[in-house]
Scaffold this motif. Structure first.
Motif, PDB file in Angstrom:
ATOM      1  N   LYS A 135       0.797  -1.224   0.000  1.00 33.66           N
ATOM      2  CA  LYS A 135       0.000   0.000   0.000  1.00 33.66           C
ATOM      3  C   LYS A 135       0.836   1.284   0.000  1.00 33.66           C
ATOM      4  O   LYS A 135       0.332   2.380   0.262  1.00 33.66           O
ATOM      5  CB  LYS A 135      -1.004   0.056   1.176  1.00 33.66           C
ATOM      6  CG  LYS A 135      -1.960  -1.102   1.294  1.00 33.66           C
ATOM      7  CD  LYS A 135      -2.511  -1.601   0.010  1.00 33.66           C
ATOM      8  CE  LYS A 135      -3.453  -0.657  -0.683  1.00 33.66           C
ATOM      9  NZ  LYS A 135      -3.820  -1.176  -2.050  1.00 33.66           N
ATOM     10  N   GLY A 137       2.406   2.321  -2.730  1.00 35.11           N
ATOM     11  CA  GLY A 137       2.359   2.907  -4.079  1.00 35.11           C
ATOM     12  C   GLY A 137       3.213   2.065  -5.010  1.00 35.11           C
ATOM     13  O   GLY A 137       3.723   2.547  -6.023  1.00 35.11           O
ATOM     14  N   THR A 138       3.345   0.781  -4.684  1.00 34.22           N
ATOM     15  CA  THR A 138       4.237  -0.105  -5.439  1.00 34.22           C
ATOM     16  C   THR A 138       3.748  -0.335  -6.872  1.00 34.22           C
ATOM     17  O   THR A 138       4.545  -0.400  -7.795  1.00 34.22           O
ATOM     18  CB  THR A 138       4.395  -1.458  -4.709  1.00 34.22           C
ATOM     19  OG1 THR A 138       3.090  -1.997  -4.468  1.00 34.22           O
ATOM     20  CG2 THR A 138       5.104  -1.294  -3.385  1.00 34.22           C
ATOM     21  N   ARG A 139       2.438  -0.438  -7.053  1.00 34.91           N
ATOM     22  CA  ARG A 139       1.908  -0.646  -8.406  1.00 34.91           C
ATOM     23  C   ARG A 139       2.166   0.592  -9.260  1.00 34.91           C
ATOM     24  O   ARG A 139       2.586   0.497 -10.416  1.00 34.91           O
ATOM     25  CB  ARG A 139       0.407  -0.973  -8.332  1.00 34.91           C
ATOM     26  CG  ARG A 139      -0.311  -1.071  -9.657  1.00 34.91           C
ATOM     27  CD  ARG A 139       0.292  -2.038 -10.656  1.00 34.91           C
ATOM     28  NE  ARG A 139       0.324  -3.420 -10.190  1.00 34.91           N
ATOM     29  CZ  ARG A 139       0.901  -4.426 -10.849  1.00 34.91           C
ATOM     30  NH1 ARG A 139       1.500  -4.206 -12.018  1.00 34.91           N
ATOM     31  NH2 ARG A 139       0.916  -5.646 -10.351  1.00 34.91           N
ATOM     32  N   SER A 226      -4.970   2.463   4.650  1.00 36.96           N
ATOM     33  CA  SER A 226      -5.101   1.999   3.263  1.00 36.96           C
ATOM     34  C   SER A 226      -5.184   0.467   3.216  1.00 36.96           C
ATOM     35  O   SER A 226      -6.000  -0.109   2.492  1.00 36.96           O
ATOM     36  CB  SER A 226      -3.898   2.496   2.455  1.00 36.96           C
ATOM     37  OG  SER A 226      -3.881   1.915   1.189  1.00 36.96           O
ATOM     38  N   PHE A 325      -2.622  11.272 -10.733  1.00 31.40           N
ATOM     39  CA  PHE A 325      -2.077  11.346 -12.088  1.00 31.40           C
ATOM     40  C   PHE A 325      -2.278  10.003 -12.792  1.00 31.40           C
ATOM     41  O   PHE A 325      -2.176   8.949 -12.164  1.00 31.40           O
ATOM     42  CB  PHE A 325      -0.582  11.666 -12.053  1.00 31.40           C
ATOM     43  CG  PHE A 325      -0.314  13.124 -11.769  1.00 31.40           C
ATOM     44  CD1 PHE A 325      -0.463  14.070 -12.766  1.00 31.40           C
ATOM     45  CD2 PHE A 325       0.079  13.537 -10.498  1.00 31.40           C
ATOM     46  CE1 PHE A 325      -0.232  15.414 -12.515  1.00 31.40           C
ATOM     47  CE2 PHE A 325       0.313  14.872 -10.234  1.00 31.40           C
ATOM     48  CZ  PHE A 325       0.155  15.820 -11.243  1.00 31.40           C
ATOM     49  N   LYS A 347      -6.650   1.045  -6.573  1.00 27.29           N
ATOM     50  CA  LYS A 347      -5.596   2.007  -6.216  1.00 27.29           C
ATOM     51  C   LYS A 347      -6.216   3.390  -6.136  1.00 27.29           C
ATOM     52  O   LYS A 347      -6.847   3.854  -7.102  1.00 27.29           O
ATOM     53  CB  LYS A 347      -4.465   2.001  -7.251  1.00 27.29           C
ATOM     54  CG  LYS A 347      -3.915   0.631  -7.578  1.00 27.29           C
ATOM     55  CD  LYS A 347      -3.195  -0.015  -6.397  1.00 27.29           C
ATOM     56  CE  LYS A 347      -2.856  -1.454  -6.700  1.00 27.29           C
ATOM     57  NZ  LYS A 347      -2.337  -2.176  -5.544  1.00 27.29           N
ATOM     58  N   GLY A 348      -6.041   4.020  -4.988  1.00 27.13           N
ATOM     59  CA  GLY A 348      -6.636   5.334  -4.792  1.00 27.13           C
ATOM     60  C   GLY A 348      -8.078   5.224  -4.331  1.00 27.13           C
ATOM     61  O   GLY A 348      -8.932   6.003  -4.728  1.00 27.13           O
ATOM     62  N   ARG A 349      -8.308   4.255  -3.451  1.00 29.87           N
ATOM     63  CA  ARG A 349      -9.669   4.076  -2.931  1.00 29.87           C
ATOM     64  C   ARG A 349      -9.998   5.151  -1.893  1.00 29.87           C
ATOM     65  O   ARG A 349      -9.105   5.698  -1.258  1.00 29.87           O
ATOM     66  CB  ARG A 349      -9.769   2.725  -2.188  1.00 29.87           C
ATOM     67  CG  ARG A 349      -9.744   1.498  -3.046  1.00 29.87           C
ATOM     68  CD  ARG A 349      -9.990   0.341  -2.077  1.00 29.87           C
ATOM     69  NE  ARG A 349      -9.960  -0.941  -2.733  1.00 29.87           N
ATOM     70  CZ  ARG A 349      -8.962  -1.806  -2.612  1.00 29.87           C
ATOM     71  NH1 ARG A 349      -7.902  -1.517  -1.881  1.00 29.87           N
ATOM     72  NH2 ARG A 349      -9.005  -2.968  -3.220  1.00 29.87           N
ATOM     73  N   HIS A 351     -10.860   6.213   1.661  1.00 32.72           N
ATOM     74  CA  HIS A 351     -10.624   5.606   2.981  1.00 32.72           C
ATOM     75  C   HIS A 351     -11.819   5.882   3.887  1.00 32.72           C
ATOM     76  O   HIS A 351     -12.423   6.955   3.786  1.00 32.72           O
ATOM     77  CB  HIS A 351      -9.379   6.214   3.631  1.00 32.72           C
ATOM     78  CG  HIS A 351      -8.096   5.853   2.927  1.00 32.72           C
ATOM     79  ND1 HIS A 351      -6.873   6.327   3.333  1.00 32.72           N
ATOM     80  CD2 HIS A 351      -7.856   5.061   1.850  1.00 32.72           C
ATOM     81  CE1 HIS A 351      -5.937   5.838   2.535  1.00 32.72           C
ATOM     82  NE2 HIS A 351      -6.509   5.074   1.624  1.00 32.72           N
TER      83      HIS A 351
END
Ligand code: A3P
Length: 384
Positions: A135, A137-139, A226, A325, A347-349, A351
């Motif tokens: 969580k 930001g690895t992806r 996250s 972005f 990704k970017g859910r 919270h």
């Protein structure tokens, strides 16, 4: 604006360029171990290990014979029949990759377009790995790096070093999971569980002493929220975050054994990695900067990987709806490369709201650990 954990700790929505949030360099205290110290320590470990390996190889001719006549499965992957044989096979795979791994990582040149049947365009072990954190930001880091023509990335998480069932399959299995690459390319995979799994540093070291390690770190309180949010997607009626994170709010007792909090103790895990790899072989990416100022953050990564500077602001388009972005640039064959692509829905859910008192309690729990981590890596990530 993204919905955040609580109003006062709210992260602003990702903004366009000229962010002033760039992390400040952190003054290195005198007691902090120097790189030289780390390097000599690592060298001692390296010498110890390489000595062992030679003795082993010389003493076991029987197994060496079996390596020369290996069993091969239907996909052409060499199979080890015993743990010893696996070790030997691993050595063989390492040797095959050695030239490329140690000599070419710094000679990043122009992209070579794959030509079918080109003998140089083959699967190789990774020479860079995104090892964490979950969580962080690895992806996003992996997807951004894939824009670079010299990066060959494995799309799914391989979990080779952290899952025994995969590790038992040996390095030839690991290599089979990699995309083909040219010698001067960087092959990269990401499995965020590596950073927090005890046996991984040594296993990774046994594969390659020179592999470059990337870790995306993020405010540990926010990272935990996250992580919890992700678990909610599987179990929407789960108890609120506070129930897991705190034992007694009045007394200020938090649930330190909850894994979603434990992962945030970056300094503790880093210590384990430093027993095998020097700090100079590791690079820490700010998860926050990767959201707000990805082009700048990725430049540091390019430099660390000895890549030619390639990824620029033009590769990022801010998406108001997503609040992040999205990317423009190289993409899988046959797809339109001019259309911005955003990370997936996971990704970017949003919270869930978390009580401010709990956030503050967690922040104060993590603070000393964060400071220690800043000192170790010589960068202040600016977390609360
Ligand atoms: P949230 O979903 O909590 O916002 P990982 O890939 O390691 O699981 O990390 C997921 C996190 O990557 C997301 O956490 C998000 O904050 C972050 N992230 C960074 N850049 C992003 C981007 N461009 N688009 C979506 N998420 C991004």
């Amino acid at each position: 604006m993204r919905v955040t954990a609580s109003p006062s700790s709210a992260l602003p929505a990702a903004r366009p360029w000229n962010s002033t949030d760039i992390a400040r360099p952190f003054p290195l205290p005198k007691q902090t171990p120097t790189r030289e110290k780390d390097t000599s320590k690592t060298r001692r470990i390296q010498e110890k290990h390489s000595g062992k390996k030679k003795d082993f190889l010389n003493s076991d001719k029987e197994l060496l014979r079996s390596i020369n006549n290996p069993s091969v499965d239907s996909q052409g992957t060499t199979r080890a029949n015993s743990p010893k044989e696996r070790d030997l096979l691993n050595d063989q795979v390492i040797n095959n990759n050695k030239l490329w791994n140690e000599e070419n990582i710094s000679k990043n040149k122009l992209e070579r377009k794959p030509i079918s049947g080109d003998k140089e365009f083959v699967k190789r072990l990774p020479n860079a790995v995104i090892i964490g954190v979950k969580k962080g930001g690895t992806r996003a880091l992996l997807e951004i790096l894939k824009i670079h023509p010299s990066i060959r990335a494995c799309n799914s998480e391989v979990h080779f070093f952290d899952r025994d069932i995969n590790y038992e399959r040996g390095l030839s299995w690991y290599r089979e999971n990699m995309p083909p690459s040219y010698p001067q390319d960087i092959t990269i995979e990401k499995s965020p569980a590596y950073f927090v799994t005890d046996k991984v540093p040594e296993r990774m070291y046994n594969m390659s002493k020179t592999v470059k390690l990337l870790v995306v770190v993020r405010d540990p309180t926010r990272r935990a929220i996250s992580d919890y949010t992700q678990s909610l997607s599987k179990k929407p009626d789960n108890y609120p975050f506070e129930v897991f994170a705190v034992k007694d709010l009045q007394k200020g007792i938090i649930n330190v054994s909850w894994m979603k909090l434990k992962i945030g103790l970056y300094a503790k895990y880093l210590q384990k990695w430093l027993k095998f790899f020097p700090l100079s072989q590791m690079h820490f990416v700010s998860g926050e900067q990767l959201i707000y100022n990805p082009a700048k953050e990725i430049q540091h990564v390019e430099r660390f990987l000895n890549l030619k500077h390639f990824i620029t602001r033009d590769n990022f388009v801010y998406n108001k709806t997503k609040g992040f972005f999205c990317l423009v640039g190289k993409r899988p064959q046959g797809q339109n490369s001019s259309k911005p692509r955003c990370m997936g829905k996971s990704k970017g859910r949003k919270h869930p709201k978390v009580r401010q008192a709990v956030i503050e309690l967690l922040n104060s729990y993590f603070r000393p650990h964060n400071l220690r981590f800043y000192e170790m890596v010589n960068r202040d990530f600016g977390w609360s």
